[in-house]
Design a protein around this motif. Sequence first.
Motif, PDB file in Angstrom:
ATOM      1  N   LEU A  23     -20.365  53.261  54.174  1.00 15.57           N
ATOM      2  CA  LEU A  23     -21.201  52.473  55.108  1.00 15.57           C
ATOM      3  C   LEU A  23     -22.717  52.739  55.049  1.00 15.57           C
ATOM      4  N   LEU A  24     -23.006  53.949  55.022  1.00 13.21           N
ATOM      5  CA  LEU A  24     -24.385  54.239  54.900  1.00 13.21           C
ATOM      6  C   LEU A  24     -25.349  53.712  53.810  1.00 13.21           C
ATOM      7  N   GLN A  25     -24.474  54.006  52.637  1.00 12.06           N
ATOM      8  CA  GLN A  25     -25.125  53.369  51.431  1.00 12.06           C
ATOM      9  C   GLN A  25     -25.226  52.096  51.376  1.00 12.06           C
ATOM     10  N   SER A  26     -24.241  51.294  52.127  1.00 13.47           N
ATOM     11  CA  SER A  26     -24.363  49.791  51.989  1.00 13.47           C
ATOM     12  C   SER A  26     -25.584  49.360  52.901  1.00 13.47           C
ATOM     13  N   VAL A  27     -25.833  50.199  53.861  1.00 10.89           N
ATOM     14  CA  VAL A  27     -26.957  49.708  54.898  1.00 10.89           C
ATOM     15  C   VAL A  27     -28.236  50.262  54.219  1.00 10.89           C
ATOM     16  N   ARG A  28     -28.180  51.072  53.513  1.00  9.82           N
ATOM     17  CA  ARG A  28     -29.606  51.457  52.660  1.00  9.82           C
ATOM     18  C   ARG A  28     -29.749  50.386  51.608  1.00  9.82           C
ATOM     19  N   LYS A  29     -28.712  50.072  50.994  1.00 11.20           N
ATOM     20  CA  LYS A  29     -29.128  48.876  50.067  1.00 11.20           C
ATOM     21  C   LYS A  29     -29.394  47.463  50.811  1.00 11.20           C
ATOM     22  N   GLN A  30     -29.125  47.568  51.838  1.00 14.25           N
ATOM     23  CA  GLN A  30     -29.494  46.023  52.447  1.00 14.25           C
ATOM     24  C   GLN A  30     -28.558  45.334  52.299  1.00 14.25           C
ATOM     25  N   GLU A  31     -27.376  45.605  52.271  1.00 21.09           N
ATOM     26  CA  GLU A  31     -26.115  44.774  51.974  1.00 21.09           C
ATOM     27  C   GLU A  31     -25.586  44.218  53.233  1.00 21.09           C
ATOM     28  N   TYR A  32     -25.645  45.493  54.467  1.00 22.75           N
ATOM     29  CA  TYR A  32     -25.419  45.009  55.841  1.00 22.75           C
ATOM     30  C   TYR A  32     -26.490  45.793  56.776  1.00 22.75           C
ATOM     31  N   THR A  33     -26.292  45.269  58.010  1.00 23.26           N
ATOM     32  CA  THR A  33     -27.115  45.918  59.137  1.00 23.26           C
ATOM     33  C   THR A  33     -26.291  46.877  59.843  1.00 23.26           C
ATOM     34  N   TRP A  34     -26.785  47.688  60.849  1.00 24.31           N
ATOM     35  CA  TRP A  34     -25.953  48.505  61.590  1.00 24.31           C
ATOM     36  C   TRP A  34     -25.307  47.398  62.633  1.00 24.31           C
ATOM     37  N   GLN A  35     -26.217  46.713  63.078  1.00 25.04           N
ATOM     38  CA  GLN A  35     -25.651  45.656  64.070  1.00 25.04           C
ATOM     39  C   GLN A  35     -24.350  45.004  63.510  1.00 25.04           C
ATOM     40  N   GLU A  36     -24.553  44.266  62.443  1.00 28.00           N
ATOM     41  CA  GLU A  36     -23.271  43.713  61.759  1.00 28.00           C
ATOM     42  C   GLU A  36     -22.177  44.629  61.789  1.00 28.00           C
ATOM     43  N   LEU A  37     -22.288  45.656  61.036  1.00 32.87           N
ATOM     44  CA  LEU A  37     -21.244  46.545  61.164  1.00 32.87           C
ATOM     45  C   LEU A  37     -20.545  46.937  62.343  1.00 32.87           C
ATOM     46  N   TYR A  38     -21.249  47.327  63.396  1.00 30.52           N
ATOM     47  CA  TYR A  38     -20.894  47.537  64.514  1.00 30.52           C
ATOM     48  C   TYR A  38     -20.145  46.606  65.224  1.00 30.52           C
ATOM     49  N   GLU A  39     -20.654  45.262  65.137  1.00 31.27           N
ATOM     50  CA  GLU A  39     -19.865  44.131  65.640  1.00 31.27           C
ATOM     51  C   GLU A  39     -18.454  44.017  65.017  1.00 31.27           C
ATOM     52  N   ASP A  40     -18.334  44.285  63.675  1.00 32.06           N
ATOM     53  CA  ASP A  40     -17.235  44.090  62.888  1.00 32.06           C
ATOM     54  C   ASP A  40     -16.358  45.057  63.278  1.00 32.06           C
ATOM     55  N   TRP A  41     -16.889  46.282  63.409  1.00 35.10           N
ATOM     56  CA  TRP A  41     -15.913  47.562  63.736  1.00 35.10           C
ATOM     57  C   TRP A  41     -15.526  47.129  65.080  1.00 35.10           C
ATOM     58  N   PHE A  42     -16.058  46.832  66.132  1.00 30.57           N
ATOM     59  CA  PHE A  42     -15.779  46.406  67.516  1.00 30.57           C
ATOM     60  C   PHE A  42     -14.742  45.296  67.610  1.00 30.57           C
ATOM     61  N   LEU A  43     -14.917  44.177  66.875  1.00 32.23           N
ATOM     62  CA  LEU A  43     -14.095  43.137  66.793  1.00 32.23           C
ATOM     63  C   LEU A  43     -12.786  43.454  65.972  1.00 32.23           C
ATOM     64  N   LEU A  44     -12.898  43.996  64.580  1.00 32.34           N
ATOM     65  CA  LEU A  44     -11.666  44.128  63.925  1.00 32.34           C
ATOM     66  C   LEU A  44     -10.839  45.644  64.276  1.00 32.34           C
ATOM     67  N   ALA A  46     -10.908  49.910  63.694  1.00 34.38           N
ATOM     68  CA  ALA A  46     -11.156  50.813  62.724  1.00 34.38           C
ATOM     69  C   ALA A  46     -10.088  51.068  61.648  1.00 34.38           C
ATOM     70  N   ASP A  47      -9.140  50.259  61.968  1.00 37.94           N
ATOM     71  CA  ASP A  47      -7.835  50.140  61.016  1.00 37.94           C
ATOM     72  C   ASP A  47      -7.631  48.858  60.031  1.00 37.94           C
ATOM     73  N   ASP A  48      -8.775  48.129  60.016  1.00 35.80           N
ATOM     74  CA  ASP A  48      -8.838  46.830  59.454  1.00 35.80           C
ATOM     75  C   ASP A  48      -9.019  47.145  57.799  1.00 35.80           C
ATOM     76  N   PRO A  49      -8.364  46.604  56.827  1.00 32.07           N
ATOM     77  CA  PRO A  49      -8.392  46.597  55.649  1.00 32.07           C
ATOM     78  C   PRO A  49      -9.765  46.566  54.973  1.00 32.07           C
ATOM     79  N   LYS A  50     -10.779  45.827  55.746  1.00 27.70           N
ATOM     80  CA  LYS A  50     -12.255  45.856  55.453  1.00 27.70           C
ATOM     81  C   LYS A  50     -12.871  47.149  55.028  1.00 27.70           C
ATOM     82  N   TRP A  51     -12.382  48.127  55.840  1.00 33.36           N
ATOM     83  CA  TRP A  51     -13.029  49.565  55.863  1.00 33.36           C
ATOM     84  C   TRP A  51     -12.635  50.280  54.654  1.00 33.36           C
TER      85      TRP A  51
END
Length: 133
Positions: A23-44, A46-51
């Motif tokens: 996740l850290l690598q994808s944020v550094r590559k600007q594929e995602y923002t921390w806000q997007e990841l946090y919201e996905d984590w909160f809604l989906l 931790a056990d979602d297949p996306k992760w």
Amino acid sequence: MASKSLHPSVEQFKSFVKEHPKLLQSVRKQEYTWQELYEDWFLLGADDPKWSKFKDNNTVQAVTENKTEQKNWVNHITGMIKNMDANQVQNHINQLSQAIGAIQGVINQFQASNPPPINPPSANHNPFAFKKD
């Protein structure tokens, strides 16, 4: 500098990110923002297949080993409970109850022997009391 305590969900997200180092690598590559990841984590959750694509293979193995250890611990406790003798446990509980009763008795004796001091009723001693002429 005083550190502020974070909201519990943010603390959980931080530990989630530690388990998913990609996740850290994808944020550094600007594929995602921390806000997007946090919201996905909160809604989906931790056990979602996306992760799964963000997990490190060593982390997956460590999590699996941790779950195995937890199961072994639960089995060990369950085995201990099965091997207990109910009469012995009841006997120990009765002895503990008697000991607590004895301690309460001693405390009550000490409280009774030291009564709180009683202040004598004070008369109205007003130094400015003047009688009318």
